[in-house]
Write a protein that holds these residues in place. Structure first.
Motif, mmCIF file in Angstrom:
data_model
loop_
_atom_site.group_PDB
_atom_site.id
_atom_site.type_symbol
_atom_site.label_atom_id
_atom_site.label_comp_id
_atom_site.label_asym_id
_atom_site.label_seq_id
_atom_site.Cartn_x
_atom_site.Cartn_y
_atom_site.Cartn_z
ATOM 1 N N PHE A 9 -30.248 -24.744 48.638
ATOM 2 C CA PHE A 9 -31.238 -25.261 47.684
ATOM 3 C C PHE A 9 -31.370 -24.325 46.483
ATOM 4 C CE2 PHE A 9 -35.636 -25.265 46.129
ATOM 5 C CZ PHE A 9 -35.769 -26.600 45.755
ATOM 6 N N ALA A 10 -31.456 -23.024 46.762
ATOM 7 C CA ALA A 10 -31.584 -22.049 45.678
ATOM 8 C C ALA A 10 -30.387 -22.108 44.741
ATOM 9 C CB ALA A 10 -31.749 -20.647 46.256
ATOM 10 N N ASN A 11 -29.194 -22.254 45.290
ATOM 11 C CA ASN A 11 -27.991 -22.330 44.452
ATOM 12 C C ASN A 11 -27.982 -23.592 43.599
ATOM 13 O OD1 ASN A 11 -27.019 -19.902 45.442
ATOM 14 N ND2 ASN A 11 -25.737 -20.837 46.998
ATOM 15 N N VAL A 12 -28.395 -24.711 44.195
ATOM 16 C CA VAL A 12 -28.369 -25.981 43.462
ATOM 17 C C VAL A 12 -29.313 -25.939 42.267
ATOM 18 C CG1 VAL A 12 -28.999 -28.424 43.608
ATOM 19 C CG2 VAL A 12 -27.618 -27.396 45.406
ATOM 20 N N VAL A 13 -30.553 -25.500 42.494
ATOM 21 C CA VAL A 13 -31.528 -25.541 41.403
ATOM 22 C C VAL A 13 -31.235 -24.469 40.359
ATOM 23 C CG1 VAL A 13 -33.301 -26.560 42.865
ATOM 24 C CG2 VAL A 13 -33.186 -24.091 42.657
ATOM 25 N N GLN A 14 -30.730 -23.307 40.766
ATOM 26 C CA GLN A 14 -30.395 -22.282 39.771
ATOM 27 C C GLN A 14 -29.184 -22.694 38.950
ATOM 28 O OE1 GLN A 14 -31.199 -17.892 40.944
ATOM 29 N NE2 GLN A 14 -30.684 -18.899 42.871
ATOM 30 N N SER A 15 -28.225 -23.362 39.588
ATOM 31 C CA SER A 15 -27.069 -23.856 38.841
ATOM 32 C C SER A 15 -27.486 -24.898 37.816
ATOM 33 C CB SER A 15 -26.047 -24.449 39.816
ATOM 34 O OG SER A 15 -24.968 -25.029 39.132
ATOM 35 N N ALA A 16 -28.367 -25.813 38.233
ATOM 36 C CA ALA A 16 -28.869 -26.820 37.290
ATOM 37 C C ALA A 16 -29.642 -26.165 36.160
ATOM 38 C CB ALA A 16 -29.748 -27.821 38.037
ATOM 39 N N ALA A 17 -30.460 -25.154 36.493
ATOM 40 C CA ALA A 17 -31.244 -24.472 35.468
ATOM 41 C C ALA A 17 -30.354 -23.731 34.483
ATOM 42 C CB ALA A 17 -32.228 -23.501 36.120
ATOM 43 N N ALA A 18 -29.271 -23.119 34.970
ATOM 44 C CA ALA A 18 -28.362 -22.395 34.077
ATOM 45 C C ALA A 18 -27.723 -23.337 33.065
ATOM 46 C CB ALA A 18 -27.291 -21.680 34.899
#
Length: 976
Positions: free
Chosen positions: A585-594
């Motif tokens: 989950f952390a990877n998905v949302v941080q990737s989207a945010a980047a």
């Protein structure tokens, strides 16, 4: 025979010449036949023996991996042999297949694919040329009947389907887009081009394969249906693209009556009649729908005004509306949206009907979204209550329960909870909105109702989604402070922290769906901001009263959401064991945010701040340090994955997804704002110029070229930031060993020392590549030449004095190895003799100060050797100050004829380089990688807007939900 032998030469040019030597007589005979000459005729039968002798080699040349020209000449020769009936006795099935499959090969040229298709047709009975018309001419030139052409189209589709399903390939993975090559080849064949524009024959072939006829469809038959639809869609696209846009939109009304026979008009009439039924018939086949939904955008507006077509047109757009609401495939959704938008902008009499249908679609999706948000919020509240009661259990078994729960939920495939199913429905609804808003202007969906006195419909919709996303992110923050008094035990330091209640549930599937919802929400919010910005700029350009307040409010909310996404960063060194679901989950949302952060920084350019009192000046986004820090920290977190061998370009040469998630967003935002770009952010990116993988290196090298072109002086400053950060990282990671080590400790130290030495060589490689990127020969820009002198002086100053304004805890001379890195730029420094003399004088002054330092005798011998090597690279004489103090080193002194690189891994332990040698007191210069903080620019190297506030004064994203009250904190941040 010599030509045949040389067809195996290692040089492509020789192979081409050899094949053309064999091909020469065939070409000569063709010219004689075309010119009806009888003299100097070539008897091609004399070529049969030698051509058949080298037939295997000629066929292999069609697969030449080095030269497309070799493939083209070889295929042309084979086609001449086929037409000359030399291959009638060729009984090699593998050879025939090898030639036939070139018609579907994506790695060859159009000419090769076209000639290979002639081979395929030669083996089909329906393409026999012996049939003659009443006048005795071949039917190929006289014209074929409709039934015969339908048979030919079906035969082509059957052959394509047979080749595509040959092997253990799943139906969903069959690449039906290869059928596009056949349509392109047909359009390039004079005698067969009619097949690519005979819409009625194609539609009859499609209807004959209708899946609703009730028969059991096999693999090959199912693929044949998809191939026919793909052929029809691509043929329509090619035909319409050949018409000028002006003629397509308005010129059709001015055509003569005879122009009604134009293939594009016939296509539109056939589509309006058949497309609604086809969309219904194939609604269960996603692959087929991807082809069918491409067709509405190719309709010609000239046929919409006919009264007889009104019912068919309305049926089509209603069918598209229903299909959009039901589909879950992104490609289908994109095609439908593009089709509706194209139909709404054609200047025809049915535009009003299309816009009304789009507004109805928007209203239906809004109602569905609001319903899902109410349902999911209610269920999350109930789930939180259950989780809170479970959190009262003992802490000793918390980690094991969390780990086992994650595994158990992942093993129960197909048992998604009602809460997860509801979140999945919400994610799909947001996906539809994301696709719709990315393509369709906002005013078509909501109406242009901006009002300073009241919230617009668009902004209200925007705020509702942002509130829902903020709540989901806050509920899932990795760590929250424990407020209960019951947890007062001293088991470990992390006892004062616990996981958020959302992660204590046994249903881990819901978090995957929430991550997808966040990703879709961020992108649709970005699209709304972009459309709103466009409308604001258009109104401003027309000198209307526009203050950009709506855009600023929307951007402020989006920036806060991005901060909440970056707050999902997981620090695995805090002692908490995180589940796989939480890490994912952390990877998905941080990737989207980047990615969205990069888009925001590109939309609201920093240099707009220089536009004076205009609207752009108000909209310039200069407070992007939070985004920079979050993106760079996420990059560092997944650096090990980026280094792994499994991540590179795929088989089609496309950039790896991980590179797109981590490297591309930073590269895009930097190059878009490079005149005011953050040098340390650029230095972080340039550290990957050597490339862990091929695609990583390509992206960074392309970005470096653009930065150099836009602002070469700033690019040179970014190089200094890059090599200094790399050197500091090497310096801080120096291995240590106790005074009385065991064998295991000695072995660990040896391995750590090897890794430490490799780190230094990696930084040297970076410096070498960065130096080369400045150019070849001379520096073309005079400003760069002057800046290079300052660059070298700054490097020397750093080696002698350390970081400006920072208390130095290093032993005197510990940074001298940095001069070995700086020596990679010595060739540039020596090109300007006046600047070189100035640099030499600067070095001598630093040496005099070093010699008078009270700790000079404690300087390490390896460090002094690095200084001496650097001076040699500049052509300086080695003075006594740079000599090694120890007498034991006299024998190891080099002759100064070459620049050597002593191995830093052989240096002493960290206690010999640091005044404070304990590991706990070592200051980490990469602390920004473990805290969500911006990358600060070096003092004195940038304007005020480039320098970030100190970490202690840096604004953090509020823990509360996003509301209107956050505007005050935004103002404080911009003021700082």
């Amino acid at each position: 025979k010599y030509f045949g032998w040389m067809a195996s030469d290692k040089e492509p040019a020789v192979r081409v010449a050899a094949l053309e030597g064999l091909l020469g007589p065939f070409r000569h005979a063709k010219r004689d036949t075309a010119n009806k000459k009888t003299s100097l005729q070539v008897n091609l039968e004399d070529m049969e023996s030698v051509c058949l002798k080298f037939l295997t080699r000629i066929v292999d040349c069609t697969e030449d991996a080095e030269s497309l020209e070799v493939q083209e000449v070889a295929m042309e020769l084979l086609l001449f042999m086929l037409k000359s009936e030399m291959l009638d006795e060729w009984d090699d099935d593998d050879g025939w297949d090898q030639v036939n499959l070139k018609a579907l090969d994506e790695n060859t040229s159009n000419d090769v694919r076209r000639d290979a298709l002639y081979f395929v047709f030669d083996q089909m009975d329906c393409f026999d040329a012996e049939e003659e018309g009443n006048d005795g001419k071949s039917t190929m030139s006289h014209g074929l009947g409709e039934k015969k052409q339908v048979e030919q189209v079906e035969s082509i589709a059957s052959w394509i389907a047979n080749k595509l399903v040959d092997g253990p390939i799943e139906l969903s993975s069959v690449r039906v887009e290869r059928a596009d090559y056949v349509i392109d080849s047909l359009r390039d064949m004079k005698e067969h081009r009619h097949l690519a524009v005979n819409w009625s024959a194609m539609l009859k072939a499609i209807r004959s394969e209708n899946p609703q006829q009730g028969r059991n469809t096999g693999r090959e038959e199912a693929v044949k249906q998809r191939v026919l639809l793909r052929m029809f869609a691509h043929a329509a696209a090619q035909e319409v693209s050949s018409i000028a846009p002006t003629e397509r939109k308005g010129g059709a009304r001015k055509r003569k009556r005879s122009s009604n026979t134009h293939p594009a008009d016939a296509l539109s009439a056939a589509l309006l009649k058949n497309l609604p039924q086809l969309l219904t018939a194939y609604k269960g086949d996603v692959v087929a729908l991807r082809s069918l939904t491409m067709l509405p955008q190719y309709l010609m507006p000239s046929v919409f005004g006919l009264p007889a077509r009104k019912t068919e047109f309305l049926a089509l757009i209603k069918n598209l509306n229903r299909l959009f609401q039901d589909s879950t495939d992104e490609t289908v959704l994109q095609n439908v949206t593009t089709g509706l938008l194209t139909l709404s902008d054609g200047g025809h009499v049915r535009v009003g009907d299309v816009k009304m249908q789009i507004k109805r679609l928007s209203m239906a999706l809004q109602d569905r979204l609001m319903e899902l948000l109410r349902s999911t919020n209610h269920e999350e509240t109930e789930e939180g209550t259950r989780s809170q009661s479970q959190s009262q259990k003992s802490k000793s078994s918390r980690r094991s329960r969390r780990s086992s729960a994650s595994e158990s939920t992942r093993s129960t495939i197909g048992t998604m909870s009602p809460e997860a199913e509801m979140e999945n429905s919400l994610s799909l609804c947001l996906l539809r909105w994301r696709v719709l808003l990315k393509i369709c202007p906002v005013h078509l969906l909501f109406g242009d109702s901006f009002n300073d006195d009241d919230e617009s419909e668009v902004e209200e919709f925007y705020n509702t989604i942002s509130e829902a996303v903020a709540k989901r992110l806050q509920d899932r923050r990795p760590i929250t402070k424990q407020t209960d008094d019951e947890d007062d035990d001293d088991e470990m330091e992390t006892d004062s922290k616990t996981l958020a209640s959302a992660w204590k549930t046994s249903d881990m599937d819901i978090h995957t769906e929430v991550g997808s919802s966040v990703n879709n929400s961020l992108q649709l919010l970005l699209s709304i901001v972009a459309w709103t910005l466009l409308e604001a700029c258009e109104r401003d350009s027309m000198e209307e009263d526009e203050d950009g307040s709506v855009v600023l409010r929307m951007r402020s909310r989006l920036v806060k959401l991005l901060g909440l996404c970056f707050d999902q960063y997981i620090d695995e060194s805090d002692g908490i064991v995180y589940s796989d679901a939480q890490i994912e989950f952390a990877n998905v949302v941080q990737s989207a945010a980047a990615k969205v952060s990069s888009d925001v920084r590109c939309l609201f350019a920093r240099d707009w701040a220089k536009a004076g009192g205009t609207l752009k000046n108000k909209l310039a986004f200069v407070t992007d340090t939070q985004m920079i820090g979050g993106s760079v920290r996420y990059l560092h977190q997944r650096d090990d994955e980026l280094k792994s061998d499994g991540h590179d370009e795929d088989e089609n040469g496309n950039t790896d997804e991980l590179v797109i998630d981590l490297i591309v967003p930073i590269a895009r935002s930097l190059t878009a704002n490079w005149n005011d770009g953050n040098r340390k952010e650029a230095g972080t990116l340039l550290a990957y110029i050597a490339g862990h993988t091929k695609s990583t290196g390509h992206v960074v090298q392309d970005a470096a070229r653009m930065m150099k072109k836009i602002n070469p002086v700033r690019y040179l400053e970014a190089q200094m930031a890059c090599v200094r950060m790399g050197f500091n990282k090497w310096l801080d990671s120096e291995p240590e060993i106790s005074d009385d080590p065991s064998e295991d400790e000695e072995q660990e130290f040896k391995e750590a020392a090897e890794v430490h030495g490799q780190m230094f060589h990696d930084v040297e490689q970076q410096a070498r590549l960065l130096s080369r990127s400045l150019g070849v020969g001379k520096l073309g820009n005079e400003n760069v030449s002057r800046a290079l002198t300052s660059f070298m002086k700054e490097g020397v100053r750093f080696a002698f004095d350390g970081d400006d304004g920072v208390d130095d805890e290093m032993v005197l001379g510990s940074r001298f190895p940095f001069l070995l890195i700086l020596s990679k730029y010595s060739n540039w420094a020596k090109k300007n003799k006046y600047a070189l003399e100035d640099l030499k004088q600067f070095i001598l002054e630093k040496e005099d100060a070093l010699k008078s330092h009270p700790e000079f005798n404690d300087v390490h011998e390896d460090d002094l050797k690095a200084l001496r090597t650097f001076k040699v690279s500049l052509g300086m004489e080695v003075t006594e100050v740079a000599q090694v103090v120890s007498q034991d080193d006299e024998s190891s002194e080099d002759d100064g004829s070459a620049v050597g690189t002593p191995s830093p891994s052989k240096s002493s332990t960290a206690s010999s380089r640091r005044r404070i040698s304990t590991a706990g007191s070592q200051r980490s210069r990469l602390s920004t990688q473990s805290n969500l903080s911006p990358l600060e620019e070096e003092e004195g190297t940038s304007d005020d807007e480039d320098t970030s506030p100190s970490p202690s004064k840096r604004r953090r994203v509020s823990n509360s939900k996003i509301d209107e009250g956050d505007e005050e904190s935004d103002a404080e941040s911009e003021e700082s």
